[in-house]
Scaffold this motif. Sequence first.
Motif, short mmCIF file in Angstrom:
data_model
loop_
_atom_site.label_atom_id
_atom_site.label_comp_id
_atom_site.label_asym_id
_atom_site.label_seq_id
_atom_site.Cartn_x
_atom_site.Cartn_y
_atom_site.Cartn_z
N PRO A 272 0.92 -1.28 -0.07
CA PRO A 272 0.02 -0.08 0.10
C PRO A 272 0.83 1.09 -0.08
O PRO A 272 1.82 1.31 0.66
N ALA B 200 -1.02 7.45 -1.75
CA ALA B 200 -2.09 7.02 -3.00
C ALA B 200 -3.19 6.47 -2.42
O ALA B 200 -3.69 5.65 -3.00
N ASP B 201 -3.56 7.05 -0.92
CA ASP B 201 -4.78 6.30 -0.47
C ASP B 201 -4.84 5.05 -0.28
O ASP B 201 -5.87 4.15 -0.44
N ALA C 272 -3.49 2.60 -2.39
CA ALA C 272 -3.46 1.90 -3.66
C ALA C 272 -2.12 1.29 -3.60
O ALA C 272 -1.15 1.99 -3.14
#
Length: 365
Positions: free
Chosen positions: A340, A344-345, A347
């Motif tokens: 993760p 990028a939140d 992603a």
Amino acid sequence: MGDTPGRGVAGTKRRIGRRRTIRILIAGGGCAGTAAALHLQRALRERLRRGEAEITVVEPQAYFTYHPLLAEVAAGSIDPRHVVVPLRRVLPDCRVLTARITRIEHAARRALADAAGPGEPPAPVELPYDVLVVAPGSVSRTAPVPGLAEHGLGFSTVGEAVGLRNHVLEQLDLASATRDPALRQAALTFVFVGAGYAGVGALAELEDMARTAVRGYHNVRAEDLRWVLVEATGRILAEESPELARHTLGELRERGVDIRLSTTLESAADRVVALSDGSRFGARTLVWTAGVRPSPLLRATDLPLDTLGRVRCLATLQAVGPDGRALPGVWAAGDCAAVPDPNADGAPCAPNAQHAFAQAELLAR
């Protein structure tokens, strides 16, 4: 085991009881694997020399290749020797095994490898371990496009980069010598499929090289060269910010590069490029850089994978099981790991060298 690398290693040491040596197996000697080995070698040097720990790096090649500089190799800007590093030279305190891992059985804490060279009979090797680092990287993603296997050029090794440079220069010679207008036009048309780092970098460097090289020909001008960049998505450099991608797009178009977004390669049969936008034209140079996919080795493991075939990981780089908890004794990094991205939140991180090096340092800690 907990969610921190430190507690994981301590737990491993307690589990192995009286045995003094903790065996760390690193599967892969690319950006992530080599960098992880370097950091671990530095941190554990005294323990390695006392025999309390052992690091084994398994990689089919005896050297590490720095892929971000392959475009400069293709253009002749740097010597090929400067993008490869012998693993045994930089990892003197590690055991480097030139072999291909064929299977990983983490439930049994062992990996199986084949140390045979090309054309030699199999030489199976069993590698037991206590701690596993999965970093076999990725391979080029191909598609069943007619003519691609026969006429497409890859761009993932030093040999392919040097070969591409020689090929481009040969096309200039052919265009200068032929009296066939169609052959001349095809020889001066260079198509790159895939607008990620590799495709954009290779095209830009080779366009600059060819623009200089044509000064040596009396009948070939820079304006005669046609450069085409084909990208299936609606933008180039998907790994980068939209602002940088737009700037790069403008720079390429200013240099005369024909960029086809939201377009795919439909056929390359008989050296005729057919695109999904309906255009067809002859081209004797077709470079395939349309992305990567995780190493096929991951399918021969009992590790949990995501829908794209990458090892599912926590932000700590530890592999995560179906219950969402860290798997004891196994980490992953690089292109093969679904890590993760905090920027990028959540992603997954993009498969590039920058992320691989950063992940390797965190993993080692």
